[in-house]
Write an enzyme that holds these catalytic residues in place. Structure first.
Site, short mmCIF file in Angstrom:
data_model
loop_
_atom_site.label_atom_id
_atom_site.label_comp_id
_atom_site.label_asym_id
_atom_site.label_seq_id
_atom_site.Cartn_x
_atom_site.Cartn_y
_atom_site.Cartn_z
N ARG A 89 0.72 -1.19 -0.03
CA ARG A 89 0.15 0.08 -0.10
C ARG A 89 0.90 1.23 0.00
NH1 ARG A 89 -4.80 1.75 -1.57
NH2 ARG A 89 -6.16 2.68 -0.03
N THR A 376 -9.23 -0.03 -9.73
CA THR A 376 -8.39 -0.88 -9.41
C THR A 376 -8.54 -2.26 -10.34
OG1 THR A 376 -8.92 -0.27 -7.10
CG2 THR A 376 -8.09 -2.28 -7.20
N THR A 394 -3.81 -1.08 -7.58
CA THR A 394 -4.67 0.14 -8.08
C THR A 394 -3.65 1.21 -8.12
OG1 THR A 394 -6.36 1.29 -7.05
CG2 THR A 394 -4.91 0.61 -5.39
N GLU A 396 -5.98 3.86 -7.53
CA GLU A 396 -7.34 4.31 -6.97
C GLU A 396 -8.16 4.78 -8.12
OE1 GLU A 396 -9.65 7.12 -4.68
OE2 GLU A 396 -10.02 4.80 -5.16
N GLU A 413 -3.89 7.87 -4.25
CA GLU A 413 -4.32 7.08 -3.12
C GLU A 413 -4.63 7.91 -1.84
OE1 GLU A 413 -5.58 3.87 -3.34
OE2 GLU A 413 -3.77 3.73 -4.64
N ASP A 416 -7.94 8.26 -0.26
CA ASP A 416 -8.53 7.21 0.52
C ASP A 416 -8.56 7.29 2.06
OD1 ASP A 416 -9.43 5.68 -1.61
OD2 ASP A 416 -7.92 4.07 -1.48
N SER A 441 -10.49 -0.72 0.60
CA SER A 441 -11.22 -2.05 0.48
C SER A 441 -10.72 -3.39 -0.20
CB SER A 441 -12.55 -1.57 0.16
OG SER A 441 -13.16 -0.83 0.66
N GLY A 462 -13.24 -2.28 -7.46
CA GLY A 462 -14.58 -1.42 -7.61
C GLY A 462 -14.67 -0.44 -6.35
N GLY A 463 -13.63 0.16 -5.57
CA GLY A 463 -13.84 0.77 -4.55
C GLY A 463 -14.25 0.04 -3.44
#
Length: 556
Positions: A89, A376, A394, A396, A413, A416, A441, A462-463
């Site tokens: 991440r 993503t 991703t 984002e 990102e 988020d 997520s 898809g978020g």
């Protein structure tokens, strides 16, 4: 002849699925899937194949993922069936503060004002993740994994409908982003379906990282390119330093595992909310006989909707980067706590109010919604030795921050994070802080059968809907007995404000009035859906891709 006819029947019945006796790959773009298969055929491991797909997707699916972003990988060792995860991440730079997304009056900025430009860019993690996975589970040389992506960037590839749609949608925004236009526009307009994209700058960088390793990404000319793109952006310029970039590390994390009926499920822990929330939803539903109720029963979907709302309520309050906040993972999945949350679910009436609970070990904290745009990508690789790599990657939102460095898209990102650092006088778990990783997520998941061997791997894009795409797919496969392909294709469910959101044109949408009879406000609406999965069958591993996407599965 019978085998031939059977194969033909399966092909027509499951056009996005693939049955294979050896390894299998599945990705949201056929060219990325082909890159993964190429690596398997050269003797590469599942991790090698997944890395090659991540790199290829950087080229052909730039609107969704790439080396300018980050991801999570879950891995199964085919010899021991040990499971491990890597956190790639992105991190906030040292210049970030809890006030990053507040305006001059101290109020949260509108999302659309925050997303484009340098302010939203986090230090990318995918190359560090790939290097860590290659060192732990790779078989081929590091440089070999880059070759499919380099060819695609150098020789060019054709624009697909999904990419063309994203480009068209972003046209009004890109007057401020000439570097993106230089790659993805021609003749004064966004490239269209069938146009060719070549990306020599990205090819050159990939060659350099292939030859010199991840330091070529996190130092030197590429670090300078990231700093310049973010710092000189026409919109929201921001400071990212060489030290911020050089300090980035992918982190080995213990997988989060739980049981559901006779299965053992493992996924990604914080800063992903995937495993905790997916597993909460499933375990709250475990006391209900979903198999007997079946997929065509409105009551099944009512129960799923109730567990969904309760799970997401806990997500918004307690989940964040465990390096900065105490995340009560054990408490959220505690048997007694799950039972107390499940007891709130009535078989015949909606609860109406869905507040977070108080799991064991939870610190006083307030719930606050975070933003997560539908973007993503997900991909799965299984090799002939039984290794599995399931990775979600991703940048984002579509084309991330809209900024380009060395031909690749830089993420957005940091949006988020929850924009408001405090609520009701209490700190928000997912507030912005220097070096912190934003809540996600992304939900890469591996399922183990009663024999302890893996039987299913899944993830989605898809978020925030990712969690529900994965939960729905697991229910459809494990409870309703659907194949991986049919489980992915099953209707999607989510929520919009106080209403239950159902996918239009599906059997679930046809149940709208029955769901309303349980007390739900129900609306239909388009949801991003892009899941990929693989399942172990009696004849070998079967790959599957979301029929709503451009994805495919390919056999070794």
């Amino acid at each position: 002849m019978k085998k031939y006819l059977l194969a033909l029947l399966l092909l027509f019945a499951f056009p996005n699925a693939l049955f294979a006796k050896g390894g299998v790959v599945t990705a949201a773009d056929p060219r990325a899937a082909e890159a993964g298969r190429e690596i398997l055929r050269k003797g590469g491991s599942a991790a090698d194949s997944a890395i090659a797909m991540m790199l290829a997707l950087s080229v052909v699916e730039p609107q969704s993922s790439g080396i300018g972003g980050g991801g999570f990988m879950i891995h199964n060792d085919g010899r021991t069936n040990d499971v491990a995860t890597i956190d790639g991440r992105e991190t906030a730079p040292s210049s970030a503060s809890p006030r990053l997304f507040l305006d001059a009056s101290g109020k949260p900025m509108p999302f659309i004002d925050a997303v484009a430009g340098g302010r939203s860019v986090g230090v990318p993690g995918n190359i560090a993740l790939a290097a860590r996975a290659s060192a732990r589970w790779g078989k081929l040389r590091w440089s070999a994994l880059f070759q499919p992506a380099i060819r695609l960037a150098e020789n060019g590839y054709q624009v697909t409908p999904r990419l063309a749609e994203a480009l068209s949608r972003l046209k009004p925004l890109w007057s401020d982003f000439p570097a993106a236009q230089a790659i993805y526009w021609q003749d004064g307009r966004p490239k269209q379906v069938g146009d060719t994209v070549k990306n020599p700058a990205l090819a050159a960088l990939l060659r350099k990282v292939a030859a010199k390793g991840p330091k070529a990404f996190y130092a030197g000319e590429n670090a300078a390119a990231i700093i310049a793109a973010a710092g000189k952006s026409k919109r929201n310029p921001t400071v990212i330093t060489r030290r911020d970039i050089a300090a980035y590390r992918a982190i080995d994390r213990a997988a989060i595992c739980t049981t559901y009926r006779q299965y053992r499920l493992c996924g990604m822990g914080p800063p992903s909310s995937g495993a905790t929330t997916v597993f909460q939803i499933l375990r709250m539903l475990e006391r209900f006989d979903l198999k007997a109720l079946g997929k065509d029963n409105p009551q099944s979907w009512h129960l799923i909707a109730e567990a969904m709302r309760l799970g997401y309520a806990d997500r918004e309050k307690y989940l964040g980067d465990p390096g900065f906040v105490a995340v009560p993972v054990a408490g959220l999945l505690d048997k007694t706590y799950i039972a107390s949350r499940s007891a709130l679910i009535s078989p015949d009436r909606s609860l109406g109010n869905y507040d977070a609970g108080i799991p064991p070990g939870a610190e006083p904290r307030t719930a606050a919604l975070s933003s997560e745009v539908a973007g993503t990508t997900h991909f799965v690789a299984v090799d002939g030795n039984g290794d599995i790599a399931s990775m979600t990657s991703t940048v984002e939102g579509p084309f991330g921050s809209q900024l380009i460095a060395n031909g690749y898209v830089l993420n957005n990102e940091l949006t988020d994070f929850t924009f408001a650092p405090e609520k009701d006088g209490a700190p928000v778990a997912n507030r912005v802080e220097p070096g912190k990783r934003p809540l996600s997520s992304m939900s890469p998941t591996i399922v183990y059968g009663p024999d302890g061997k893996p039987v299913f791997a899944v993830g989605a894009a898809g978020g925030k809907t990712i969690i529900m795409q994965v939960a729905k797919t697991l229910i459809a496969h494990l409870d309703w007995g659907l194949s991986a392909q049919d489980a992915i294709a099953a209707p999607n469910i989510y929520f919009a404000g106080d209403a239950v959101l159902v996918e239009p044109g599906t059997a679930l949408a046809a149940m709208q009035s029955q769901l309303a009879g349980f007390g739900h406000a129900v609306v239909t609406g388009r949801m991003s859906s892009k899941a990929n999965a693989a399942e172990r069958t009696a004849t070998g591993w079967q790959g599957a891709a979301d029929p709503r996407s451009e994805g495919v599965a390919l056999g070794e």
